[in-house]
Motif scaffolding. Structure first.
Motif, short mmCIF file in Angstrom:
data_model
loop_
_atom_site.label_atom_id
_atom_site.label_comp_id
_atom_site.label_asym_id
_atom_site.label_seq_id
_atom_site.Cartn_x
_atom_site.Cartn_y
_atom_site.Cartn_z
N GLU A 55 0.84 -1.20 0.00
CA GLU A 55 0.00 0.00 0.00
C GLU A 55 0.87 1.26 0.00
OE1 GLU A 55 -3.05 -0.18 -0.62
OE2 GLU A 55 -3.89 -2.02 0.25
N TYR B 181 2.58 1.76 -3.49
CA TYR B 181 1.67 2.30 -4.52
C TYR B 181 1.19 3.71 -4.17
CZ TYR B 181 1.52 -2.12 -7.03
OH TYR B 181 1.86 -3.22 -7.77
N GLU B 182 1.19 4.06 -2.91
CA GLU B 182 0.84 5.42 -2.52
C GLU B 182 1.92 6.40 -3.00
OE1 GLU B 182 0.00 8.00 1.55
OE2 GLU B 182 -0.19 5.82 1.59
N GLN C 118 2.21 5.39 -8.55
CA GLN C 118 1.11 4.57 -9.11
C GLN C 118 1.61 3.36 -9.89
OE1 GLN C 118 -1.49 7.15 -11.41
NE2 GLN C 118 -2.85 7.37 -9.65
N THR D 279 -4.90 -2.53 -2.42
CA THR D 279 -6.13 -1.94 -2.93
C THR D 279 -5.91 -1.10 -4.19
OG1 THR D 279 -6.94 -1.82 -0.67
CG2 THR D 279 -8.11 -0.50 -2.31
N ALA D 280 -4.92 -0.21 -4.15
CA ALA D 280 -4.74 0.77 -5.23
C ALA D 280 -4.49 0.11 -6.59
CB ALA D 280 -3.62 1.75 -4.88
N GLU E 184 -7.68 -1.40 -8.14
CA GLU E 184 -8.60 -0.44 -8.75
C GLU E 184 -8.16 -0.10 -10.17
OE1 GLU E 184 -11.59 0.51 -7.68
OE2 GLU E 184 -11.16 -1.01 -6.14
N ARG E 185 -6.87 0.12 -10.36
CA ARG E 185 -6.34 0.39 -11.70
C ARG E 185 -6.55 -0.81 -12.61
NH1 ARG E 185 -1.81 3.76 -11.64
NH2 ARG E 185 -1.67 3.49 -13.90
#
Length: 200
Positions: A17, A20-21, A24, A82-83, A86-87
Motif C-alpha cells: 500500500e 503504490y501510494e 502509481q 487496494t490501489a 482499482e487500476r
C-alpha cells in the motif's frame, strides 16, 4: 533456501500500500520495454491457446492480466493491495471473463481448481514457510495436466525475504521423477527467469 536475515517474514499488505501510494506504477509495468518483452515471453511460454480457468497471483495493475485474458475462459486475478486492483479493474473493464479479488496468499487462497496458475514477480515476497504453504495450495488447486508458470526477477533485493532463484529452485524440487510436477520449459534472461511446470 535462506531467508534474508533483515527481512525473514512475508512482506505485509501495508508494504505494498505504501509503495503504490508513493508511485502509481512503481515497477514501470505500463511503460518499460523490459516488462513488455517479459510479458511477451510469458505468453509465448504457454503451450495452450486456451485455458478454461486460470489464476493469476499478484496481478498488480493488471497489465499482464489484460494480455492473458483472451486465452482464458475465466481468469481470477488477485492482489494484496487496494490501489493497483482499482487500476486493474479499470484496465480490464471490457473483459467480462476477468474477476479481480483482494486476497492475501497463502492465508486467503481461492477455492476451486485451475488449469493455469501464473506466479509472476510475487514469490520472493513470501517467507520460506509461506512459499511452502502457497506451493501446497497451488498443487492442490492445479488440475491434472494443468500448468504453473513462474516468472521472477533474479537479482537480490534487500527488502525481499527470498530471491527469484530461490523461489524457482523450491518449486523445481517438486518436479523430480516422483514429484507432483513435471518441468516442461525454462529460460534464463539477464535479470529474470521463467519456468513452466505441469501437474502430473
Amino acid at each position: 533456501m535462506e531467508p534474508n536475515p533483515r527481512q525473514p517474514h512475508t512482506l505485509p499488505p501495508a508494504y505494498f500500500e505504501q509503495v503504490y501510494e508513493a508511485n502509481q506504477d512503481p515497477w514501470n509495468f505500463e511503460t518499460s520495454p523490459y516488462e513488455r518483452d517479459k510479458y511477451a515471453a510469458t505468453l509465448a511460454a504457454l503451450p495452450r491457446s486456451q485455458y478454461a480457468r486460470a489464476l493469476e497471483i499478484g496481478c498488480s495493475l493488471g497489465v499482464l492480466t489484460e494480455q492473458l485474458a483472451p486465452r482464458c475462459g475465466h481468469l481470477l486475478a488477485v492482489d494484496v493491495a487496494t490501489a493497483p486492483l482499482e487500476r486493474a479493474r479499470q484496465r480490464c473493464a471490457g473483459l467480462p471473463q476477468v474477476t479481480f479479488e483482494q486476497r492475501r496468499i497463502p492465508e486467503e487462497f481461492p477455492a476451486g481448481q485451475f488449469d493455469l496458475v501464473v506466479l509472476s514477480e510475487v514469490g520472493y515476497y513470501w517467507s520460506p514457510a509461506d512459499l511452502a504453504r502457497a506451493t501446497e495450495q497451488v498443487l492442490a488447486a492445479l488440475a491434472p495436466g494443468g500448468h504453473l508458470l513462474l516468472v521472477h526477477w533474479t537479482p537480490p533485493v534487500h527488502d525481499y525475504p527470498l530471491t527469484g532463484d530461490a523461489v524457482h529452485a523450491f518449486l523445481l524440487n517438486r518436479a523430480g521423477p516422483d514429484g507432483p510436477l513435471r518441468h516442461c520449459h525454462g529460460q534464463r534472461q539477464p535479470t529474470y527467469r521463467l519456468d513452466l511446470l505441469e501437474r502430473r
